[in-house]
Scaffold this active site. Sequence first.
Site, PDB file in Angstrom:
ATOM      1  N   GLY A 126      -5.379  47.223  35.360  1.00  0.00           N
ATOM      2  CA  GLY A 126      -5.143  48.354  34.599  1.00  0.00           C
ATOM      3  C   GLY A 126      -6.643  49.142  34.213  1.00  0.00           C
ATOM      4  O   GLY A 126      -7.441  48.786  34.957  1.00  0.00           O
ATOM      5  N   TYR A 144       4.034  50.405  19.647  1.00  0.00           N
ATOM      6  CA  TYR A 144       2.713  49.772  20.157  1.00  0.00           C
ATOM      7  C   TYR A 144       1.905  49.565  18.967  1.00  0.00           C
ATOM      8  O   TYR A 144       1.015  48.664  18.971  1.00  0.00           O
ATOM      9  CB  TYR A 144       2.155  51.006  21.110  1.00  0.00           C
ATOM     10  CG  TYR A 144       0.616  50.571  21.466  1.00  0.00           C
ATOM     11  CD1 TYR A 144       0.471  49.737  22.466  1.00  0.00           C
ATOM     12  CD2 TYR A 144      -0.629  51.387  21.083  1.00  0.00           C
ATOM     13  CE1 TYR A 144      -0.930  49.677  22.833  1.00  0.00           C
ATOM     14  CE2 TYR A 144      -1.620  51.391  21.556  1.00  0.00           C
ATOM     15  CZ  TYR A 144      -1.971  50.338  22.708  1.00  0.00           C
ATOM     16  OH  TYR A 144      -3.335  50.363  22.997  1.00  0.00           O
ATOM     17  N   ASP A 168      -2.486  39.940  37.024  1.00  0.00           N
ATOM     18  CA  ASP A 168      -1.941  40.916  36.747  1.00  0.00           C
ATOM     19  C   ASP A 168      -0.404  40.790  37.201  1.00  0.00           C
ATOM     20  O   ASP A 168      -0.229  39.848  38.127  1.00  0.00           O
ATOM     21  CB  ASP A 168      -2.398  42.296  37.266  1.00  0.00           C
ATOM     22  CG  ASP A 168      -1.990  43.564  36.234  1.00  0.00           C
ATOM     23  OD1 ASP A 168      -0.705  43.838  35.973  1.00  0.00           O
ATOM     24  OD2 ASP A 168      -2.704  44.228  35.611  1.00  0.00           O
TER      25      ASP A 168
HETATM   26  P1  NAD Z   1      -3.253  49.818  31.356  1.00  0.00           P
HETATM   27  O1  NAD Z   1      -1.808  50.151  31.061  1.00  0.00           O
HETATM   28  O2  NAD Z   1      -3.884  50.485  32.293  1.00  0.00           O
HETATM   29  O3  NAD Z   1      -3.336  48.362  31.838  1.00  0.00           O
HETATM   30  C1  NAD Z   1      -2.289  47.267  31.313  1.00  0.00           C
HETATM   31  C2  NAD Z   1      -2.171  46.221  32.446  1.00  0.00           C
HETATM   32  O4  NAD Z   1      -1.271  45.321  32.035  1.00  0.00           O
HETATM   33  C3  NAD Z   1      -1.350  46.993  33.708  1.00  0.00           C
HETATM   34  O5  NAD Z   1      -2.108  46.657  34.901  1.00  0.00           O
HETATM   35  C4  NAD Z   1       0.104  46.138  33.945  1.00  0.00           C
HETATM   36  O6  NAD Z   1       0.560  45.990  35.159  1.00  0.00           O
HETATM   37  C5  NAD Z   1      -0.315  44.904  32.867  1.00  0.00           C
HETATM   38  N1  NAD Z   1       0.894  44.146  32.339  1.00  0.00           N
HETATM   39  C6  NAD Z   1       1.954  44.911  31.800  1.00  0.00           C
HETATM   40  N2  NAD Z   1       2.717  44.113  31.464  1.00  0.00           N
HETATM   41  C7  NAD Z   1       2.339  42.757  32.021  1.00  0.00           C
HETATM   42  C8  NAD Z   1       2.843  41.346  32.008  1.00  0.00           C
HETATM   43  N3  NAD Z   1       4.212  41.067  31.385  1.00  0.00           N
HETATM   44  N4  NAD Z   1       2.017  40.327  32.269  1.00  0.00           N
HETATM   45  C9  NAD Z   1       0.838  40.758  32.879  1.00  0.00           C
HETATM   46  N5  NAD Z   1       0.318  42.043  33.125  1.00  0.00           N
HETATM   47  C10 NAD Z   1       1.096  43.125  32.397  1.00  0.00           C
HETATM   48  O7  NAD Z   1      -3.764  49.595  30.099  1.00  0.00           O
HETATM   49  P2  NAD Z   1      -5.381  49.454  29.746  1.00  0.00           P
HETATM   50  O8  NAD Z   1      -5.691  50.716  29.224  1.00  0.00           O
HETATM   51  O9  NAD Z   1      -6.207  48.902  30.604  1.00  0.00           O
HETATM   52  O10 NAD Z   1      -5.356  48.844  28.322  1.00  0.00           O
HETATM   53  C11 NAD Z   1      -5.912  47.390  28.311  1.00  0.00           C
HETATM   54  C12 NAD Z   1      -5.876  46.765  27.024  1.00  0.00           C
HETATM   55  O11 NAD Z   1      -6.752  47.643  26.099  1.00  0.00           O
HETATM   56  C13 NAD Z   1      -4.304  46.969  26.195  1.00  0.00           C
HETATM   57  O12 NAD Z   1      -4.187  45.904  25.161  1.00  0.00           O
HETATM   58  C14 NAD Z   1      -4.483  48.429  25.424  1.00  0.00           C
HETATM   59  O13 NAD Z   1      -3.751  48.117  24.417  1.00  0.00           O
HETATM   60  C15 NAD Z   1      -6.027  48.435  24.939  1.00  0.00           C
HETATM   61  N6  NAD Z   1      -6.417  49.497  24.738  1.00  0.00           N
HETATM   62  C16 NAD Z   1      -6.447  50.541  25.632  1.00  0.00           C
HETATM   63  C17 NAD Z   1      -6.878  51.870  25.277  1.00  0.00           C
HETATM   64  C18 NAD Z   1      -7.099  52.991  26.409  1.00  0.00           C
HETATM   65  O14 NAD Z   1      -7.365  54.155  25.972  1.00  0.00           O
HETATM   66  N7  NAD Z   1      -7.007  52.556  27.716  1.00  0.00           N
HETATM   67  C19 NAD Z   1      -7.079  52.396  23.966  1.00  0.00           C
HETATM   68  C20 NAD Z   1      -6.852  51.223  22.903  1.00  0.00           C
HETATM   69  C21 NAD Z   1      -6.645  49.990  23.467  1.00  0.00           C
END
Ligand code: NAD
Length: 326
Positions: A16, A144, A39
Amino acid sequence: MTDIKKDVVLITGAGGQLGSELANGLIEIYGKEHVISTDLRIPEAETEHLFLELDVMDKKRLGDLIRTYRVTQVYHLAAILSAKGESNPLLSWQINMEGLLNILEAAREFQLKVYWPSSIATFGANTPSNPTPQFTITEPGTVYGISKHAGELWCQYYHEKFGVDVRSLRYPGLIGYKSLPGGGTTDYAVDIFHKAIKGGDFTCFLKENTVLPMMYMPDAVRATLELMHADANKITVRTSYNIQAMSFSPKEIYGKIKKHYPEFEMDYAPDFRQKIAETWPQKLEDTLAQKDWGWKPEFDLPAMVDDMLLNLKKRVNYKSKVLEEI
Ligand code: NAD
Protein backbone atom coordinates in the site's frame (compact mmCIF):
# COMPACT_ATOMS: atom_id res chain seq x y z
CA MET A 1 17.53 -2.43 23.75
CA THR A 2 16.87 -4.92 20.97
CA ASP A 3 19.81 -6.17 18.92
CA ILE A 4 19.11 -4.57 15.55
CA LYS A 5 21.12 -7.16 13.61
CA LYS A 6 19.08 -10.07 14.92
CA ASP A 7 15.70 -8.45 14.37
CA VAL A 8 13.51 -9.71 11.54
CA VAL A 9 10.70 -7.36 10.56
CA LEU A 10 7.49 -8.47 8.86
CA ILE A 11 5.24 -5.83 7.25
CA THR A 12 1.58 -6.57 6.49
CA GLY A 13 -0.27 -4.56 3.83
CA ALA A 14 3.18 -3.68 2.51
CA GLY A 15 1.97 -3.09 -1.05
CA GLY A 16 0.00 0.00 0.00
CA GLN A 17 0.76 3.72 0.07
CA LEU A 18 2.60 3.64 3.40
CA GLY A 19 4.09 0.14 3.31
CA SER A 20 5.93 0.61 0.04
CA GLU A 21 7.80 3.57 1.57
CA LEU A 22 8.20 2.29 5.13
CA ALA A 23 9.84 -0.89 3.81
CA ASN A 24 12.74 1.18 2.46
CA GLY A 25 13.23 2.90 5.82
CA LEU A 26 13.24 -0.44 7.60
CA ILE A 27 15.69 -1.94 5.09
CA GLU A 28 18.08 0.95 5.77
CA ILE A 29 18.07 0.05 9.45
CA TYR A 30 17.87 -3.75 9.42
CA GLY A 31 19.18 -4.73 5.96
CA LYS A 32 17.20 -6.31 3.11
CA GLU A 33 17.67 -9.86 4.43
CA HIS A 34 15.85 -8.85 7.62
CA VAL A 35 12.73 -7.23 6.18
CA ILE A 36 9.82 -9.26 4.78
CA SER A 37 6.98 -7.49 3.02
CA THR A 38 3.59 -9.19 2.76
CA ASP A 39 0.25 -8.33 1.19
CA LEU A 40 -2.75 -10.03 -0.41
CA ARG A 41 -0.88 -10.00 -3.71
CA ILE A 42 2.79 -9.78 -4.64
CA PRO A 43 3.56 -6.64 -6.70
CA GLU A 44 4.21 -7.09 -10.41
CA ALA A 45 7.48 -5.17 -10.26
CA GLU A 46 10.30 -7.17 -8.72
CA THR A 47 11.34 -6.13 -5.20
CA GLU A 48 14.89 -6.28 -3.87
CA HIS A 49 13.75 -7.94 -0.68
CA LEU A 50 11.43 -10.85 0.12
CA PHE A 51 7.76 -10.15 -0.68
CA LEU A 52 5.25 -12.88 0.21
CA GLU A 53 1.50 -13.37 0.04
CA LEU A 54 -0.29 -13.06 3.39
CA ASP A 55 -3.95 -12.43 4.15
CA VAL A 56 -3.95 -11.12 7.73
CA MET A 57 -7.16 -13.10 8.35
CA ASP A 58 -5.14 -16.29 7.86
CA LYS A 59 -3.84 -16.96 11.37
CA LYS A 60 -2.16 -20.21 10.42
CA ARG A 61 -0.06 -18.74 7.62
CA LEU A 62 0.80 -15.76 9.83
CA GLY A 63 2.13 -18.12 12.53
CA ASP A 64 3.98 -20.23 9.95
CA LEU A 65 5.75 -17.15 8.52
CA ILE A 66 6.69 -15.89 11.98
CA ARG A 67 8.17 -19.29 12.89
CA THR A 68 9.89 -19.91 9.55
CA TYR A 69 11.58 -16.54 9.32
CA ARG A 70 12.06 -16.03 13.10
CA VAL A 71 10.17 -12.75 12.97
CA THR A 72 10.68 -10.42 15.95
CA GLN A 73 8.73 -7.32 14.89
CA VAL A 74 5.54 -6.74 12.92
CA TYR A 75 4.52 -3.49 11.25
CA HIS A 76 0.83 -4.19 10.77
CA LEU A 77 -0.41 -1.87 8.01
CA ALA A 78 -3.08 -4.01 6.30
CA ALA A 79 -6.43 -2.22 6.51
CA ILE A 80 -9.45 -0.99 4.58
CA LEU A 81 -9.37 2.81 4.64
CA SER A 82 -12.06 5.38 5.53
CA ALA A 83 -13.86 6.06 2.26
CA LYS A 84 -13.53 2.52 0.88
CA GLY A 85 -14.64 1.08 4.22
CA GLU A 86 -18.07 2.71 3.99
CA SER A 87 -18.98 0.59 0.93
CA ASN A 88 -18.71 -2.63 2.94
CA PRO A 89 -18.75 -1.82 6.67
CA LEU A 90 -18.84 -5.39 8.02
CA LEU A 91 -16.00 -6.62 5.83
CA SER A 92 -13.96 -3.54 6.79
CA TRP A 93 -14.60 -4.17 10.47
CA GLN A 94 -13.51 -7.80 10.06
CA ILE A 95 -10.30 -7.01 8.23
CA ASN A 96 -9.34 -4.05 10.40
CA MET A 97 -10.29 -5.63 13.73
CA GLU A 98 -9.71 -9.37 13.36
CA GLY A 99 -6.53 -8.60 11.43
CA LEU A 100 -5.22 -6.55 14.37
CA LEU A 101 -6.30 -9.15 16.93
CA ASN A 102 -4.52 -11.88 14.94
CA ILE A 103 -1.33 -9.80 15.08
CA LEU A 104 -1.71 -8.99 18.79
CA GLU A 105 -2.31 -12.66 19.62
CA ALA A 106 0.76 -13.64 17.59
CA ALA A 107 2.72 -10.92 19.42
CA ARG A 108 1.69 -12.45 22.75
CA GLU A 109 2.60 -15.96 21.64
CA PHE A 110 5.90 -15.15 19.93
CA GLN A 111 6.94 -12.07 22.01
CA LEU A 112 6.87 -9.72 19.03
CA LYS A 113 7.21 -5.97 19.05
CA VAL A 114 4.34 -4.41 17.07
CA TYR A 115 3.67 -1.19 15.20
CA TRP A 116 0.07 -0.46 14.23
CA PRO A 117 -1.16 2.84 12.77
CA SER A 118 -4.25 4.56 14.01
CA SER A 119 -5.71 7.64 12.32
CA ILE A 120 -7.39 10.99 12.85
CA ALA A 121 -10.55 9.02 12.01
CA THR A 122 -10.50 7.76 15.61
CA PHE A 123 -12.07 11.09 16.63
CA GLY A 124 -15.58 12.25 15.70
CA ALA A 125 -18.04 15.09 15.31
CA ASN A 126 -18.06 15.87 19.07
CA THR A 127 -14.27 16.07 19.39
CA PRO A 128 -12.72 19.54 19.74
CA SER A 129 -11.17 19.98 16.31
CA ASN A 130 -8.70 22.85 16.50
CA PRO A 131 -6.61 21.67 18.14
CA THR A 132 -7.63 18.11 19.01
CA PRO A 133 -6.10 17.11 22.38
CA GLN A 134 -4.32 13.79 22.93
CA PHE A 135 -6.99 12.67 25.41
CA THR A 136 -10.48 13.74 24.36
CA ILE A 137 -13.97 12.68 23.24
CA THR A 138 -13.80 9.86 20.66
CA GLU A 139 -17.08 9.08 18.93
CA PRO A 140 -16.02 8.13 15.38
CA GLY A 141 -18.70 8.11 12.69
CA THR A 142 -17.18 5.74 10.10
CA VAL A 143 -16.57 2.01 10.38
CA TYR A 144 -12.89 2.77 9.76
CA GLY A 145 -12.86 5.23 12.68
CA ILE A 146 -14.70 2.79 14.94
CA SER A 147 -12.13 0.10 14.12
CA LYS A 148 -9.24 2.51 14.79
CA HIS A 149 -10.74 3.58 18.13
CA ALA A 150 -11.37 -0.02 19.22
CA GLY A 151 -7.93 -0.99 17.92
CA GLU A 152 -6.24 1.66 20.05
CA LEU A 153 -7.95 0.26 23.14
CA TRP A 154 -6.96 -3.31 22.20
CA CYS A 155 -3.34 -2.23 21.81
CA GLN A 156 -3.38 -0.65 25.26
CA TYR A 157 -5.07 -3.77 26.66
CA TYR A 158 -2.46 -6.15 25.21
CA HIS A 159 0.29 -3.94 26.56
CA GLU A 160 -1.15 -3.72 30.06
CA LYS A 161 -2.45 -7.28 30.33
CA PHE A 162 0.22 -9.25 28.46
CA GLY A 163 3.19 -6.86 28.28
CA VAL A 164 3.12 -6.67 24.46
CA ASP A 165 5.33 -3.79 23.27
CA VAL A 166 2.85 -2.32 20.80
CA ARG A 167 3.18 1.28 19.65
CA SER A 168 0.97 3.48 17.50
CA LEU A 169 0.57 6.86 15.80
CA ARG A 170 -2.61 8.66 14.77
CA TYR A 171 -1.53 9.60 11.25
CA PRO A 172 -3.07 12.58 9.53
CA GLY A 173 -3.63 12.30 5.74
CA LEU A 174 -0.40 11.00 4.18
CA ILE A 175 1.02 12.55 1.01
CA GLY A 176 3.74 10.84 -1.01
CA TYR A 177 4.93 10.68 -4.61
CA LYS A 178 5.97 7.03 -4.77
CA SER A 179 2.53 5.45 -4.60
CA LEU A 180 -1.16 6.22 -4.91
CA PRO A 181 -3.51 6.40 -1.92
CA GLY A 182 -5.81 3.49 -1.16
CA GLY A 183 -9.31 4.95 -0.66
CA GLY A 184 -9.14 7.52 2.15
CA THR A 185 -10.82 10.88 2.75
CA THR A 186 -7.57 12.82 2.21
CA ASP A 187 -6.69 11.18 -1.16
CA TYR A 188 -7.40 14.44 -3.03
CA ALA A 189 -4.17 15.92 -1.61
CA VAL A 190 -2.16 13.30 -3.55
CA ASP A 191 -4.35 13.14 -6.67
CA ILE A 192 -4.15 16.92 -7.16
CA PHE A 193 -0.38 16.71 -7.81
CA HIS A 194 -0.75 14.01 -10.44
CA LYS A 195 -3.41 16.02 -12.28
CA ALA A 196 -1.36 19.24 -12.13
CA ILE A 197 1.70 17.49 -13.58
CA LYS A 198 -0.30 15.80 -16.34
CA GLY A 199 -1.65 19.19 -17.41
CA GLY A 200 -5.31 18.39 -16.71
CA ASP A 201 -7.89 20.15 -14.56
CA PHE A 202 -8.85 18.75 -11.18
CA THR A 203 -12.21 18.26 -9.47
CA CYS A 204 -11.88 18.08 -5.70
CA PHE A 205 -14.28 15.90 -3.71
CA LEU A 206 -14.02 18.19 -0.66
CA LYS A 207 -15.23 21.78 -0.29
CA GLU A 208 -12.62 24.48 -0.77
CA ASN A 209 -12.31 25.50 2.91
CA THR A 210 -12.20 22.04 4.48
CA VAL A 211 -9.08 22.11 6.63
CA LEU A 212 -7.52 18.76 7.56
CA PRO A 213 -4.20 17.76 9.12
CA MET A 214 -1.74 16.22 6.65
CA MET A 215 1.81 14.89 6.67
CA TYR A 216 4.45 14.36 4.00
CA MET A 217 5.53 10.74 3.69
CA PRO A 218 9.20 11.23 4.71
CA ASP A 219 7.98 12.74 8.00
CA ALA A 220 5.50 9.88 8.51
CA VAL A 221 8.17 7.24 7.92
CA ARG A 222 10.63 9.04 10.24
CA ALA A 223 7.97 9.44 12.97
CA THR A 224 7.19 5.74 12.78
CA LEU A 225 10.83 4.68 13.01
CA GLU A 226 11.60 7.16 15.81
CA LEU A 227 8.65 5.95 17.84
CA MET A 228 9.60 2.30 17.35
CA HIS A 229 13.23 2.92 18.32
CA ALA A 230 12.52 5.04 21.41
CA ASP A 231 13.26 3.46 24.81
CA ALA A 232 10.19 1.58 26.03
CA ASN A 233 10.20 3.49 29.32
CA LYS A 234 9.69 6.75 27.40
CA ILE A 235 6.44 5.54 25.83
CA THR A 236 3.62 6.83 28.03
CA VAL A 237 0.80 6.45 25.49
CA ARG A 238 -0.15 2.88 24.61
CA THR A 239 -3.34 3.72 22.73
CA SER A 240 -1.93 5.98 19.99
CA TYR A 241 0.01 9.26 19.80
CA ASN A 242 -1.29 12.44 18.14
CA ILE A 243 1.26 13.85 15.68
CA GLN A 244 0.94 17.12 13.79
CA ALA A 245 2.87 18.43 10.76
CA MET A 246 0.72 20.77 8.63
CA SER A 247 -2.96 21.65 8.16
CA PHE A 248 -4.48 23.07 5.00
CA SER A 249 -7.65 23.29 2.87
CA PRO A 250 -8.03 22.27 -0.79
CA LYS A 251 -8.01 25.97 -1.68
CA GLU A 252 -4.66 26.50 0.08
CA ILE A 253 -2.85 23.57 -1.53
CA TYR A 254 -4.31 24.55 -4.91
CA GLY A 255 -2.90 28.07 -4.45
CA LYS A 256 0.58 26.68 -3.77
CA ILE A 257 0.50 24.31 -6.77
CA LYS A 258 -0.85 27.03 -9.07
CA LYS A 259 2.27 29.09 -8.42
CA HIS A 260 4.21 26.33 -10.24
CA TYR A 261 1.46 25.65 -12.83
CA PRO A 262 -0.39 28.92 -13.53
CA GLU A 263 -2.71 27.21 -16.07
CA PHE A 264 -3.87 24.57 -13.58
CA GLU A 265 -7.61 24.84 -12.74
CA MET A 266 -9.55 23.20 -9.92
CA ASP A 267 -13.28 23.02 -9.22
CA TYR A 268 -15.24 21.38 -6.43
CA ALA A 269 -17.81 18.57 -6.40
CA PRO A 270 -18.11 17.52 -2.74
CA ASP A 271 -19.33 13.92 -2.27
CA PHE A 272 -19.89 11.63 0.76
CA ARG A 273 -16.26 12.19 1.83
CA GLN A 274 -17.10 15.81 2.70
CA LYS A 275 -19.33 14.56 5.53
CA ILE A 276 -16.53 12.35 6.85
CA ALA A 277 -14.00 15.19 6.68
CA GLU A 278 -16.29 17.48 8.66
CA THR A 279 -16.10 15.11 11.64
CA TRP A 280 -12.30 15.02 11.63
CA PRO A 281 -9.78 17.29 13.40
CA GLN A 282 -8.30 20.33 11.71
CA LYS A 283 -5.15 20.23 13.77
CA LEU A 284 -3.70 17.85 16.35
CA GLU A 285 -2.16 18.80 19.67
CA ASP A 286 0.99 16.64 19.88
CA THR A 287 2.97 17.82 22.91
CA LEU A 288 3.17 14.29 24.37
CA ALA A 289 4.81 12.94 21.20
CA GLN A 290 7.26 15.83 21.35
CA LYS A 291 8.01 15.27 25.01
CA ASP A 292 8.13 11.46 25.09
CA TRP A 293 10.19 10.66 21.98
CA GLY A 294 11.13 14.01 20.46
CA TRP A 295 8.66 14.30 17.57
CA LYS A 296 9.32 17.25 15.24
CA PRO A 297 8.10 17.53 11.62
CA GLU A 298 10.44 18.73 8.86
CA PHE A 299 7.97 19.54 6.08
CA ASP A 300 5.39 22.33 6.10
CA LEU A 301 2.99 22.96 3.17
CA PRO A 302 5.35 24.98 0.90
CA ALA A 303 8.29 22.59 1.47
CA MET A 304 6.09 19.56 0.81
CA VAL A 305 4.64 21.03 -2.40
CA ASP A 306 8.10 21.87 -3.75
CA ASP A 307 9.46 18.41 -2.96
CA MET A 308 6.39 16.56 -4.32
CA LEU A 309 6.49 18.44 -7.63
CA LEU A 310 10.24 18.00 -8.02
CA ASN A 311 10.03 14.25 -7.50
CA LEU A 312 6.82 13.66 -9.46
CA LYS A 313 8.25 15.53 -12.44
CA LYS A 314 11.22 13.17 -12.46
CA ARG A 315 8.85 10.21 -12.50
CA VAL A 316 6.63 11.64 -15.22
CA ASN A 317 9.61 11.76 -17.52
CA TYR A 318 9.64 8.02 -17.81
CA LYS A 319 5.86 7.80 -18.12
CA SER A 320 5.13 5.97 -14.91
CA LYS A 321 2.36 3.40 -15.16
CA VAL A 322 0.87 4.89 -12.02
CA LEU A 323 0.21 8.16 -13.81
CA GLU A 324 -1.38 6.42 -16.77
CA GLU A 325 -3.94 4.85 -14.47
CA ILE A 326 -5.35 8.08 -13.04
P1 NAD B 1 -3.43 1.27 1.47
O1 NAD B 1 -4.89 1.06 1.24
O2 NAD B 1 -2.64 2.00 0.46
O3 NAD B 1 -2.74 -0.12 1.77
C1 NAD B 1 -3.32 -1.10 2.57
C2 NAD B 1 -2.82 -2.44 2.09
O4 NAD B 1 -3.46 -3.45 2.88
C3 NAD B 1 -3.18 -2.73 0.62
O5 NAD B 1 -1.99 -2.99 -0.11
C4 NAD B 1 -4.09 -3.95 0.69
O6 NAD B 1 -3.87 -4.87 -0.37
C5 NAD B 1 -3.69 -4.55 2.03
N1 NAD B 1 -4.73 -5.42 2.58
C6 NAD B 1 -6.07 -5.21 2.62
N2 NAD B 1 -6.67 -6.27 3.19
C7 NAD B 1 -5.71 -7.15 3.52
C8 NAD B 1 -5.71 -8.42 4.13
N3 NAD B 1 -6.84 -9.04 4.49
N4 NAD B 1 -4.52 -9.04 4.33
C9 NAD B 1 -3.37 -8.45 3.95
N5 NAD B 1 -3.30 -7.25 3.35
C10 NAD B 1 -4.47 -6.61 3.14
O7 NAD B 1 -3.32 1.99 2.91
P2 NAD B 1 -2.09 2.85 3.48
O8 NAD B 1 -2.37 4.25 3.18
O9 NAD B 1 -0.81 2.24 3.09
O10 NAD B 1 -2.36 2.64 5.03
C11 NAD B 1 -1.58 1.78 5.83
C12 NAD B 1 -2.02 1.93 7.27
O11 NAD B 1 -1.87 3.29 7.67
C13 NAD B 1 -3.50 1.57 7.50
O12 NAD B 1 -3.63 0.95 8.76
C14 NAD B 1 -4.16 2.91 7.52
O13 NAD B 1 -5.34 2.88 8.30
C15 NAD B 1 -3.11 3.77 8.17
N6 NAD B 1 -3.29 5.19 7.86
C16 NAD B 1 -3.08 5.66 6.59
C17 NAD B 1 -3.30 7.00 6.31
C18 NAD B 1 -3.11 7.57 4.92
O14 NAD B 1 -3.37 8.76 4.70
N7 NAD B 1 -2.63 6.78 3.96
C19 NAD B 1 -3.73 7.87 7.32
C20 NAD B 1 -3.95 7.35 8.59
C21 NAD B 1 -3.72 6.02 8.86
